[in-house]
Design an enzyme around this catalytic site. Sequence first.
Site, PDB file in Angstrom:
ATOM      1  N   CYS A  68       0.829  -1.206   0.000  1.00 54.18           N
ATOM      2  CA  CYS A  68       0.000   0.000   0.000  1.00 54.18           C
ATOM      3  C   CYS A  68       0.868   1.264   0.000  1.00 54.18           C
ATOM      4  CB  CYS A  68      -0.917  -0.039   1.229  1.00 54.18           C
ATOM      5  SG  CYS A  68      -1.792   1.490   1.569  1.00 54.18           S
ATOM      6  N   CYS A  85      -0.056   4.035   2.420  1.00 57.70           N
ATOM      7  CA  CYS A  85       0.302   3.675   3.801  1.00 57.70           C
ATOM      8  C   CYS A  85       1.680   4.214   4.159  1.00 57.70           C
ATOM      9  CB  CYS A  85       0.271   2.163   3.990  1.00 57.70           C
ATOM     10  SG  CYS A  85      -1.360   1.425   3.790  1.00 57.70           S
TER      11      CYS A  85
END
Length: 136
Positions: free
Chosen positions: A60, A63
Amino acid sequence: MDEDKELEELLKKKALELSKKVAKSVKFPPGEVHHLDSSNFDEFLASKDVAVVDFWAEWCAPCFLLAPIIEELARDYPNVGFGKLNSDENPDIAGRYGVMSLPTVIFFKKSEPVDAVVGAVPREVIEEKLKVLLDE
């Protein structure tokens, strides 16, 4: 004599309570982001009145944008517990809180989820929600 025994018992009880608090703060020291998993997640929440948990995954990209913000906030708010949980490695916990998108930041008060933010958001968004929780 009975008063001395009663006082001694009260002191023992208080010493035990204090030692438990110290043990928890040693395990999850303030000012750090703690790596959480199924083995320590519930204990982490129980050790903090207010906690912020970043649900993330290695694949991700957003993230990774959010991670330094969470680390800054952990240093700036040592009275709050900050943790991060890899959702791919701990799907049971992510499922428990209905995490469907990453990153998701969930705010906990007394081990209960009370608010959440989805996506890589600016620091101010997380900090504003945190301040509301701390003022209650």
